[in-house]
Design a protein around this motif. Structure first.
Motif, PDB file in Angstrom:
ATOM      1  N   ARG A 101       0.811  -1.212   0.000  1.00  0.00           N
ATOM      2  CA  ARG A 101       0.000   0.000   0.000  1.00  0.00           C
ATOM      3  C   ARG A 101       0.847   1.266   0.000  1.00  0.00           C
ATOM      4  NH1 ARG A 101      -5.358  -0.574   0.805  1.00  0.00           N
ATOM      5  NH2 ARG A 101      -6.066  -2.642   1.348  1.00  0.00           N
ATOM      6  N   LEU A 102       2.161   1.091  -0.095  1.00  0.00           N
ATOM      7  CA  LEU A 102       3.070   2.234  -0.095  1.00  0.00           C
ATOM      8  C   LEU A 102       3.936   2.169  -1.347  1.00  0.00           C
ATOM      9  CD1 LEU A 102       3.972   4.721   1.550  1.00  0.00           C
ATOM     10  CD2 LEU A 102       5.708   3.265   2.582  1.00  0.00           C
ATOM     11  N   LYS A 157      -3.876   8.350  -0.125  1.00  0.00           N
ATOM     12  CA  LYS A 157      -4.232   8.622   1.266  1.00  0.00           C
ATOM     13  C   LYS A 157      -3.303   9.668   1.877  1.00  0.00           C
ATOM     14  CE  LYS A 157      -4.943   6.362   5.710  1.00  0.00           C
ATOM     15  NZ  LYS A 157      -5.038   5.064   6.397  1.00  0.00           N
ATOM     16  N   TYR A 196      10.758   1.945   5.875  1.00  0.00           N
ATOM     17  CA  TYR A 196       9.583   1.732   5.030  1.00  0.00           C
ATOM     18  C   TYR A 196       9.608   0.492   4.145  1.00  0.00           C
ATOM     19  CZ  TYR A 196       8.484   6.564   6.263  1.00  0.00           C
ATOM     20  OH  TYR A 196       8.188   7.715   6.944  1.00  0.00           O
ATOM     21  N   GLN A 241       6.903  -2.111   3.861  1.00  0.00           N
ATOM     22  CA  GLN A 241       5.652  -1.723   3.194  1.00  0.00           C
ATOM     23  C   GLN A 241       5.858  -1.476   1.699  1.00  0.00           C
ATOM     24  OE1 GLN A 241       3.663   1.453   5.636  1.00  0.00           O
ATOM     25  NE2 GLN A 241       5.536   1.177   6.827  1.00  0.00           N
ATOM     26  N   ARG A 243       1.086   6.707   0.045  1.00  0.00           N
ATOM     27  CA  ARG A 243       0.225   5.739   0.731  1.00  0.00           C
ATOM     28  C   ARG A 243      -1.082   5.647  -0.061  1.00  0.00           C
ATOM     29  NH1 ARG A 243       1.482   2.473   4.222  1.00  0.00           N
ATOM     30  NH2 ARG A 243       2.591   3.992   5.465  1.00  0.00           N
ATOM     31  N   LYS A 258      -4.995   4.007  -0.885  1.00  0.00           N
ATOM     32  CA  LYS A 258      -6.201   3.444  -0.269  1.00  0.00           C
ATOM     33  C   LYS A 258      -7.231   3.203  -1.367  1.00  0.00           C
ATOM     34  CE  LYS A 258      -8.534   7.792   0.926  1.00  0.00           C
ATOM     35  NZ  LYS A 258      -9.152   8.555   2.001  1.00  0.00           N
TER      36      LYS A 258
END
Length: 155
Positions: A39-40, A77, A97, A100, A121, A123
């Motif tokens: 998600r990153l 996000k 990080y 992710q 990020r 979403k």
């Protein structure tokens, strides 16, 4: 046409043109995003180029496979920007990080001399299509509006 920095919307005469980002991704990273594991998104570059400084929360990102079709979309996000990076600072971003980002060691090694980093990020990630967009050149990130997306789909 003017740019409203607070809302990140291009404003033309009588119209509002929403920005749409096209992230061009290797198949393995795209699959991880569409599966909900990643998600990153990380973009490390030697020069200041999109998406650095040109993306904001709430904007839409189309997820396009490198050399292939658009296979998904997401909403931004949160975004973090880093500039004037050093190899030590890149090591720090890796430590903080990469769990992710899912970047392979060779990715991080090849980016040791980058000066700019954008962490995005994501979403509301959804699979879609697949459908083709006629993008040209070697750019890994594009910024368009709805009309430009329609033109890229029909060309």
């Amino acid at each position: 046409m003017t740019y409203n920095d607070e809302t990140h919307i291009l404003i033309g005469i009588g119209t509002i043109i929403m920005r749409i980002h096209i992230a061009i991704l290797k198949r393995s990273y795209l699959s991880l995003i569409l599966e909900g594991q990643k998600r990153l998104e990380c973009r490390l570059t030697k020069i200041s180029c999109p998406p650095f400084g040109q993306i904001a929360a709430g904007e839409k990102v189309l997820l396009k496979e490198s050399g292939g079709p658009v296979r998904g979309q997401a909403e931004v996000k949160k975004v973090l920007f880093f500039k004037n990076l050093t190899p030590d600072r890149i090591d720090s971003i890796y430590r903080d990080y990469n769990d992710q980002i899912y970047g392979a060691d060779e990715y991080w090694q090849s980016r040791r001399n980058c000066r700019y980093c954008t962490l995005i990020r994501l979403k509301n990630i959804k699979s879609c299509g697949p459908y083709r967009l006629r993008t040209r050149g070697m750019r890994a990130w594009l910024i368009c509006n709805e009309q430009e997306i329609k033109r890229l789909r029909n060309s």
